[in-house]
Design an enzyme around this catalytic site. Structure first.
Site, short mmCIF file in Angstrom:
data_model
loop_
_atom_site.label_atom_id
_atom_site.label_comp_id
_atom_site.label_asym_id
_atom_site.label_seq_id
_atom_site.Cartn_x
_atom_site.Cartn_y
_atom_site.Cartn_z
N SER A 139 0.84 -1.20 0.00
CA SER A 139 0.00 0.00 0.00
C SER A 139 0.88 1.26 0.00
O SER A 139 1.65 1.47 -0.94
CB SER A 139 -0.95 -0.05 1.21
OG SER A 139 -1.89 0.98 1.15
N ASP A 338 4.10 24.47 -0.24
CA ASP A 338 5.46 24.34 -0.78
C ASP A 338 6.03 22.95 -0.54
O ASP A 338 7.23 22.78 -0.29
CB ASP A 338 6.37 25.41 -0.17
CG ASP A 338 6.46 25.34 1.35
OD1 ASP A 338 5.62 24.62 1.96
OD2 ASP A 338 7.35 25.99 1.93
N HIS A 391 -7.39 -5.28 -0.97
CA HIS A 391 -6.20 -4.49 -0.67
C HIS A 391 -5.25 -5.19 0.30
O HIS A 391 -4.04 -4.96 0.28
CB HIS A 391 -6.63 -3.13 -0.10
CG HIS A 391 -5.53 -2.14 0.05
ND1 HIS A 391 -4.92 -1.53 -1.02
CD2 HIS A 391 -4.91 -1.66 1.17
CE1 HIS A 391 -3.98 -0.70 -0.57
NE2 HIS A 391 -3.95 -0.77 0.74
#
Length: 413
Positions: A139, A338, A391
């Site tokens: 994952s 940023d 998953h």
């Protein structure tokens, strides 16, 4: 410390690393990793592999035996890395951040993303005297793998990814725009299996909206927090966990003590607050995330019979006590614009390190199409696309999956 258990020898390691690798003489962290090896081969000169756990904010698994990694341990020495801030690696939680103001905490947390984890791994690789090693990324560990290939491919012999090929330029907004429809689909599939649960869910949600219900730790259980149980819908065992929780939800006209306790633990982030604090920042590259999951939440998923998925919402930092100390820092991180890039598309295109990735076609958390787009852009990558697993495939059937992926790299498949 060295411990031997059936089928496994475990050796603990601790490493001092800088909080900011750009300031090696600045504040330091301790990073913990557990070496595991087949006891019969403990003295052998085996190649190394390092496991990159999913998350963010998840510690490496604590093994009671070789089961999940049995195939890997036939040929390798495996290092289970607690990523910075998790497990025994200078953990960040409500107690350890006490006294830090919001700006300082946000500044520190900005050094807990994949780029810093890769720098830690490289520090550890050199400290152990390993020339090159292989990585197993589950994952979010696959996201870290892509950063590793972007920043330090010289330390890698091969990379394996299970359910974790990130979109190289996908923003948090794009990720959630793709994810919410899959959550809706999983909910409907769940109700087709357990049709009576729709009314059970609706009854609980309506009760929580009309009545103040407190969890054992004193937090109020709101309808929104109840809906986050849907995070489990993308796991192979998640539907049954939800079903049996609902099956024993009531004690007369009141929600049962067992239901409230289990819901508190499942939705409380007591042992992994970083999952919530850093969740959207794992997609941030040069722009603010601005609580993308909140902004894109479809109105239909707030209905009484609905759930949400793995998304993190701003209200959690008010309603969940383990997250309240992170409230101000989380707001600052959501507004931060940023963020440096995590991936180098040019370097990835020229990649020569063998990469084998399992893409779970029905994955609720990681978009399969984004994964396939990324695979096509990373050199020397082979992909196995399957709908046999959810998953958590690596945890559910680790030996079969690892054997298949190792075969892709060795050329047997």
């Amino acid at each position: 410390m060295r411990v031997t258990m059936p089928g496994l020898t475990a050796i603990d390691h601790e490493f001092a690393v800088p909080l900011d690798h750009a300031e090696p003489d600045g504040p330091a962290l301790t990073v913990f990793a557990r070496e595991v090896v087949d006891p019969a081969k403990a003295g052998d000169d085996l190649p190394w592999a390092v496991f990159l756990q999913g998350g963010p904010g998840g510690k490496s698994p604590r093994l009671g035996g070789p089961a999940q990694f049995a195939h890997v341990l036939k040929t390798h020495r495996l290092l289970l890395l607690d990523q910075r801030g998790t497990g025994r690696s200078s953990p960040l939680n409500a107690a350890t951040v006490e006294g830090l103001d919001d700006k300082e905490l946000a500044r520190r947390l900005s050094h807990y993303r994949a780029d810093a984890i890769v720098a830690d791994a490289e520090h550890i690789r050199r400290a152990l005297g390993v020339d090159k090693w292989e990585t197993w990324g589950q994952s979010y560990g696959g996201f870290i793998t892509l950063t590793y290939l972007s920043q330090a491919p010289e330390g890698l012999r091969a990379c394996y990814v299970t359910g974790g090929l990130a979109g190289l330029e996908a923003s948090a907004e794009e990720v959630y725009a793709r994810t919410y429809p899959r959550v809706r689909s999983k909910i409907e599939q769940y109700y087709r299996r357990y049709p009576a649960d729709r009314e059970r869910v609706r009854r609980i949600a309506e009760h929580l909206a009309a009545t103040e219900v407190l969890l054992p730790d004193g937090d109020r259980l709101t309808p929104a927090r109840f809906r986050t149980l849907g995070m489990a819908l993308g796991m192979s065992d998640g539907w049954e966990k939800i079903h049996w929780l609902l099956d024993e939800a009531w004690s007369g006209s009141r929600l049962s003590a067992g239901f409230l306790y289990d819901t508190m633990i499942t939705t409380g982030f007591h042992d992994n607050p970083l999952y919530s604090v850093l969740h959207e920042s794992i997609y941030a590259q040069g722009e603010a995330t601005g609580w993308a999951a909140d902004r894109l939440l479809p109105a239909e998923l707030t209905e009484p019979d609905m759930f949400t998925g793995e998304m993190i919402y701003s209200w959690m930092f008010d309603d969940i006590r383990a997250l309240r100390p992170f409230r101000g820092a989380a707001e600052l991180l959501a507004a931060k614009s940023d963020w440096p890039p995590l991936y180098d598309p040019v370097r990835l295109a020229a990649n020569e390190v063998p990469v084998a990735a399992a893409v779970y076609f029905d994955d609720m958390y990681v978009d399969a199409q984004l994964s396939l787009d990324t695979a096509a852009r990373v050199g020397n990558t082979k992909v196995w696309v399957t709908n046999e697993y959810e998953h958590n495939g690596l945890r559910a059937d680790g030996p079969a999956i690892t054997e298949r992926l190792m075969g892709l790299v060795s050329g047997h498949c």
